[in-house]
Design an enzyme around this catalytic site. Structure first.
Site, PDB file in Angstrom:
ATOM      1  CG  HIS A  11      70.640  94.296  -9.121  1.00 24.07           C
ATOM      2  ND1 HIS A  11      71.743  93.420  -8.804  1.00 24.07           N
ATOM      3  CD2 HIS A  11      69.615  93.423  -8.718  1.00 24.07           C
ATOM      4  CE1 HIS A  11      71.450  92.259  -8.435  1.00 24.07           C
ATOM      5  NE2 HIS A  11      70.279  92.401  -8.371  1.00 24.07           N
ATOM      6  NE  ARG A  50      66.038  86.002  -7.071  1.00 19.86           N
ATOM      7  CZ  ARG A  50      64.891  85.615  -6.789  1.00 19.86           C
ATOM      8  NH1 ARG A  50      64.210  84.365  -6.902  1.00 19.86           N
ATOM      9  NH2 ARG A  50      64.362  86.181  -5.799  1.00 19.86           N
ATOM     10  CB  THR A  51      71.752  88.932  -5.701  1.00 24.64           C
ATOM     11  OG1 THR A  51      70.768  89.153  -6.551  1.00 24.64           O
ATOM     12  CG2 THR A  51      72.987  89.721  -6.072  1.00 24.64           C
ATOM     13  NE  ARG A  70      70.502  92.811  -3.199  1.00 25.07           N
ATOM     14  CZ  ARG A  70      69.508  92.058  -3.889  1.00 25.07           C
ATOM     15  NH1 ARG A  70      68.576  91.528  -3.300  1.00 25.07           N
ATOM     16  NH2 ARG A  70      69.729  91.764  -5.214  1.00 25.07           N
ATOM     17  CE  LYS A  75      79.252  95.460  17.777  1.00 24.49           C
ATOM     18  NZ  LYS A  75      80.559  94.386  18.289  1.00 24.49           N
TER      19      LYS A  75
HETATM   20  N1   CP Z   1      67.099  89.148  -8.913  1.00 25.33           N
HETATM   21  C1   CP Z   1      67.237  89.594  -7.503  1.00 25.33           C
HETATM   22  O1   CP Z   1      68.022  90.517  -7.380  1.00 25.33           O
HETATM   23  O2   CP Z   1      67.009  88.432  -6.613  1.00 25.33           O
HETATM   24  P1   CP Z   1      67.192  88.476  -5.043  1.00 25.33           P
HETATM   25  O3   CP Z   1      66.570  89.866  -4.442  1.00 25.33           O
HETATM   26  O4   CP Z   1      66.607  87.247  -4.672  1.00 25.33           O
HETATM   27  O5   CP Z   1      68.730  88.533  -4.878  1.00 25.33           O
END
Ligand code: CP
Length: 305
Positions: A136, A57-58, A108, A87
């Site tokens: 998050h 999703r993110t 991320r 590397k």
């Molecule tokens: N909600 C969320 O962070 O989903 P993903 O890990 O799929 O990005």
């Protein structure tokens, strides 16, 4: 709060006024998406998505947000395996390098604090798309946007949190934003996965910890669910002690308020039964669409003001 040119690393950066202005912008973005047209606000701009940890999703919604606004995207969904990390390039150098290529970065990483390390060396804004069990922020933004849309307000609501409260960066970030509103919290988690004491202390008298999901659902307007965060456990054996212990199912939802809504950032893993998907109170798939609109609003505010 100021958005333009800022890194978005933590919910701590947000105030109530900033949140409400972002939600108003996200509403406009939803209209743009529904129109089927693409905006021009990001024309000539590039988003780099650097994902050192899996995502569906993110990453997709950051990229869709940029494309919807007329921008372009460069992406690596598997930085750990296919970038120059292999590397031994440092996060600091990656920040210096990618900021010469893109106008904004969404990142991320499995380690708490890692996004900040890269951001400190970046000449362009960096948005935290999840750093370990720390935060998050954009997920919490879209969660609050969903609550705000559903109830027309956030003040005077009672928020239930259930699941892996120890490791869920989403629920930690939700609190970081919800603390700007007059809300109460009812918390329930398997023993050993309680909300960190630092957050519990900040919640103070607004929080009540209960022993069972039944005690929680009967009191709350919002049921915020998190899966047991497998990737934060030292072994499979340890993880299996907790998965499936608390499940939101049809029987539990019979005890919940008629107007309550269920949020879950997804993916779900034995924490919400599939039978709940047809319950009109289930909002976890709607949340995903809201995430595109919120990320469009955030990109626009960070890059254009
Ligand atoms: N909600 C969320 O962070 O989903 P993903 O890990 O799929 O990005």
């Amino acid at each position: 709060m100021k958005f333009k040119g800022q890194h978005i690393l933590s919910t701590q950066q947000f105030d109530k006024e900033g949140l409400l202005s972002l939600f108003a912008e996200a509403k406009k973005m939803e209209k743009l998406v529904k129109s089927g047209k693409f905006g021009k606000e990001m024309e000539g701009k590039i988003l780099a998505t650097l994902f050192y940890e899996p995502s569906t999703r993110t990453r997709f919604s950051f990229e869709a947000a940029m494309l919807r606004l007329g921008g372009r995207v460069v992406s690596n969904a598997d930085m750990m395996q296919t970038s120059s990390v292999r590397k031994l390039e440092t996060l600091e150098d990656t920040g210096k390098v990618v900021s010469q290529i893109a106008n904004v970065i969404a990142m991320r990483h499995p380690e708490a604090g890692s996004v900040k390390i890269l951001a400190e060396q970046s000449d362009v804004p960096v948005i935290n798309a999840g750093d370990g069990s720390n935060e998050h922020p954009t997920q919490a933004l879209l969660d609050l946007y969903t609550i705000w849309k559903e109830f027309g307000k956030i003040d005077r609501l009672t928020i239930g949190m259930i699941g892996d409260l120890k490791n869920s960066r989403v629920q930690h970030s939700q609190f970081g934003l919800l603390k700007h509103f007059k809300v109460k919290f009812v918390l329930v988690s398997p023993k050993g996965l309680e909300m960190p004491s630092v957050i519990l202390k900040e919640m103070g008298s607004a929080a009540k910890v209960v022993a069972t999901p039944e005690e929680m659902v009967k009191e709350v307007d919002v049921i915020s669910v998190s899966r047991i965060q497998k990737e934060r456990f030292v072994s499979d054996r340890e993880y299996k002690k907790f998965v499936g212990v608390f499940v939101v199912d049809a029987a539990l939802m019979k005890k919940a308020k008629k107007h309550a809504i269920i949020l879950q950032p997804l993916p779900r893993v034995e924490d919400i039964a599939v039978e709940v998907d047809t319950d009109p109170r289930a909002r976890y798939f709607h949340q995903v669409g809201n995430g595109v609109a919120v990320r469009m609003a955030l990109l626009k505010k960070v890059l254009n003001g």
